[in-house]
Design a protein around this motif. Structure first.
Motif, PDB file in Angstrom:
ATOM      1  N   GLY A 217      41.304  43.073  37.247  1.00 15.72           N
ATOM      2  CA  GLY A 217      40.583  42.881  35.997  1.00 15.72           C
ATOM      3  C   GLY A 217      40.971  41.580  35.297  1.00 15.72           C
ATOM      4  N   PHE A 218      42.203  41.152  35.514  1.00 13.75           N
ATOM      5  CA  PHE A 218      42.662  39.896  34.912  1.00 13.75           C
ATOM      6  C   PHE A 218      42.404  38.710  35.844  1.00 13.75           C
ATOM      7  CE2 PHE A 218      45.913  41.222  31.403  1.00 13.75           C
ATOM      8  CZ  PHE A 218      44.874  41.810  30.712  1.00 13.75           C
ATOM      9  N   GLY A 219      41.589  38.927  36.865  1.00 17.83           N
ATOM     10  CA  GLY A 219      41.104  37.797  37.649  1.00 17.83           C
ATOM     11  C   GLY A 219      41.889  37.475  38.904  1.00 17.83           C
TER      12      GLY A 219
ATOM     13  N   ARG B  73      38.358  34.269  37.906  1.00 20.59           N
ATOM     14  CA  ARG B  73      39.013  34.006  36.615  1.00 20.59           C
ATOM     15  C   ARG B  73      38.013  33.904  35.482  1.00 20.59           C
ATOM     16  NH1 ARG B  73      44.369  30.435  36.669  1.00 20.59           N
ATOM     17  NH2 ARG B  73      44.327  31.272  34.580  1.00 20.59           N
ATOM     18  N   ARG B  75      35.164  35.483  35.381  1.00 20.23           N
ATOM     19  CA  ARG B  75      34.733  36.859  35.147  1.00 20.23           C
ATOM     20  C   ARG B  75      35.794  37.585  34.312  1.00 20.23           C
ATOM     21  NH1 ARG B  75      35.043  40.489  40.131  1.00 20.23           N
ATOM     22  NH2 ARG B  75      37.036  40.992  39.192  1.00 20.23           N
ATOM     23  N   ALA B  76      37.062  37.366  34.664  1.00 17.61           N
ATOM     24  CA  ALA B  76      38.152  38.045  33.957  1.00 17.61           C
ATOM     25  C   ALA B  76      38.170  37.663  32.480  1.00 17.61           C
ATOM     26  CB  ALA B  76      39.490  37.697  34.610  1.00 17.61           C
ATOM     27  N   ILE B  79      35.181  39.712  30.795  1.00 19.16           N
ATOM     28  CA  ILE B  79      35.211  41.182  30.770  1.00 19.16           C
ATOM     29  C   ILE B  79      36.600  41.637  30.354  1.00 19.16           C
ATOM     30  CG2 ILE B  79      35.043  43.295  32.129  1.00 19.16           C
ATOM     31  CD1 ILE B  79      32.987  42.037  33.850  1.00 19.16           C
TER      32      ILE B  79
END
Lengths: 322, 261
Positions: A217-219, B73, B75-76, B79
């Motif tokens: 979620g943090f990429g 990154r 996208r992170a 969201i």
């Protein structure tokens, strides 16, 4: 403390040996660099101490990477079988007549062994659920035991009472040989590269510490990152095994001590762990040379004597935390 | 343009459909509550929308662009995913946790943003406290602050109030509402229907992996489908400010109750 340990290890490594010097004697030698003893220390002890330092730093970095990937403070190349895998690869390289020169085969096979063993443990531990200490350690112990047996079998089956068996045996107990300056330069360059690679992994390891879902979620592309980190970890283990044999627990202790000092963020952790690992290995190597003069104790034995109780201490703490 | 749009999402695991043809639209400034009984697929839906689960069929579009086409990154940064369970493997301090959350947005002003997030979530006294020394409420706040710090355009929260007491849960719902007021599109999996009633604009009922109904909160809360999916007769009361309050009827009343609401 970190820099202190590094300096202490370096000085102790130079002074300790079959002929242990007092600091005063060493200071006197500094004034007479042409004395035979001074030359002995410069030509023989200094490169060995520096090599031990590099091996310690590599073990510490390998430990930090594996602890980060497994998200487990008890993960360690020696306990997880990665080092055992590297040792099997190296044994094959030393005992089997291969069509490629030993200088190429040894690191390559050690790397392949470390990489394969790391994945084996990672997949086995995953079967039992994420981040289970017991599953990880048991998988590591089982893999390490099998690899140890394979190595012993290879040594028995392939040896023909030549020197190579002796070499494999002494090396499997862990120990740093005095390198030439050229070899030492190569090892130092590899250690510096390892430090750089580990710094590049730092952010990903931090995110991985949040758990796989949060990291994603943090990429962080979790799967790709883990594959890359295991590759780097296996490389570190392979280099350290090729130069220092099977040396346990440095990779466990160094990241731990560093984490106590500076917290869990890996960018701060890596260089400190490397320095602590280097200091510990130089100290242990000095002890290995000086405890039973003129004989030498294997380095792996010294680190196991210190590291084993340390491991039990952390295990108890982790068990209490649940 | 919808901030996030999921169309025809199907997720299968082990030959079983966890989610079957569910669509969802999240609009900037609005809060969608996802409700439904346990095992309805609520977490699966949220994870699929966040890109943490690959759907068997269907697609997710984030800000007009397919989710898969966003660099990880970027996208992170857009969201904010609040997981249902969170336990870090290392004993991070609140400051370190906030940093990791802020840095994912690629911000150049990390310390400023960390300080702002700490201020907004009343975390300044705990900044250097480690995770193991935080209370449950402080942990919830620290996690939310870390996830919400870079002001993501889409917030996906999976039962964020599950481990919180009533006051903490209300405070968190208000913070999520504030994110929406600041322009974020918010979806929250809510277990407590009364939290959903007060703080969600729209509601989506999920049962057995399928969308039962979706609409404005007041309509969905009055729908008899709600009683059906939870298998209990609900009594609807009206609070002083007009919010619907749901109370489960005792089984004795189920047959006689009918005129309330």
């Amino acid at each position: 403390m970190t820099a202190g340990l590094l300096v202490l290890g370096f000085i102790a490594g130079l002074l300790l040996g079959a002929e242990t010097l007092s600091p005063a004697e060493a200071a006197a030698l500094l004034g007479t660099p042409e004395a035979p003893l001074a030359e002995l220390i410069l030509a023989w002890r200094l490169p060995r101490v520096l090599a031990a330092g590099c091996v310690g730093a590599l073990l510490a970095l390998g430990g930090a990477v594996f602890q980060g990937v497994f998200r487990n403070p008890l993960a360690e190349p020696y306990l997880l079988g990665s080092a055992g895998g590297a040792a099997v690869g190296a044994t094959v390289a030393l005992l089997v007549a291969l069509p490629v020169p030993g200088a190429v085969a040894l690191p390559l096979l050690a790397f392949a062994g470390a990489w394969g063993a790391s994945w084996l443990v990672l997949l086995l531990a995953r079967l039992a659920g994420p981040a289970s200490i017991a599953a990880l350690l048991l998988a590591g112990v089982a893999v390490a035991a099998v690899l140890g047996a394979v190595r012993s079998f290879l040594m028995l089956a392939l040896s023909d009472e030549t020197v190579s068996l002796q070499a494999v045996l002494s090396w499997s107990f862990g120990g740093v040989q005095t390198p030439s300056w050229g070899q030492l330069g190569l090892l130092a360059a590899l250690t510096a590269a390892a430090l750089g690679l580990c710094h590049a992994l730092a952010r990903g390891l931090d995110l991985l510490g949040l758990g796989e879902a949060m990291a994603e979620g943090f990429g962080l592309p979790v799967r790709r990152f883990i594959a890359g980190a295991v590759l780097v970890g296996a490389g570190l283990v392979a280099v350290s095994v090729v130069w220092g044999g099977l040396v346990g627990f440095v990779g466990l202790m160094a990241p731990h001590l560093a984490r106590w000092r500076c917290g869990p963020l890996h960018a701060r952790l890596m260089s400190r762990a490397a320095a602590i690992g280097a200091g510990l290995a130089m100290l242990a190597d000095g002890a290995a040379r000086s405890l039973l003069p003129p004989a030498e104790i294997p380095l792996g034995l010294v680190t196991a004597l210190i590291g084993g109780p340390f491991f039990l201490l952390i295990l108890a703490r982790e068990a209490r935390r649940g | 343009m919808m901030a996030l749009e999921a169309v025809g999402m199907t997720v299968e695991a082990g030959g079983r459909a966890l989610l079957l043809d569910v669509s969802l639209r999240l609009q900037a400034g609005r809060v969608l509550g996802i409700i439904g009984p346990n095992g309805a697929g609520k977490s699966t839906l949220v994870k699929a929308c966040a890109g943490l689960l690959a759907p068997t069929a269907g697609s997710v579009t984030l800000l007009g662009r397919p989710l898969a086409n966003w660099p990880a990154r970027e996208r992170a940064a857009r969201i904010g995913y609040l997981p249902q369970h969170f336990l870090p493997h290392w004993d991070y301090s609140v400051r370190e946790l906030l940093r990791l959350g802020v840095e994912r947005g690629g911000t150049r002003t990390v310390p400023t943003t960390v300080a702002a997030a700490a201020l907004a979530f009343e975390l300044q006294p705990f900044l250097d406290r480690r995770w193991s020394n935080l209370s449950g409420g402080e942990r919830g706040r620290a996690l939310a602050a870390s996830v919400l710090a870079p002001a993501p355009a889409v917030v996906l929260a999976d039962e964020p109030a599950a481990a919180l007491d009533m006051g903490q849960a209300a405070a968190l719902m208000m913070r999520l509402n504030a994110q929406a007021a600041a322009g974020a599109a918010v979806a929250i999996v809510v277990h407590d229907l009364n939290l959903a009633a007060r703080w969600c604009d729209r509601l989506l009922i999920l049962a057995g992996g399928q969308c039962v109904t979706e609409g404005p909160a007041s309509e969905v809360l009055c729908s008899p489908a709600l009683d059906d999916v939870f298998g209990v007769r609900l009594e609807r009361l009206i609070a002083r400010d007009g919010t619907i309050v749901l109370v489960p009827c005792s089984t004795v009343d189920v047959e006689t109750d009918g005129e309330e609401g």
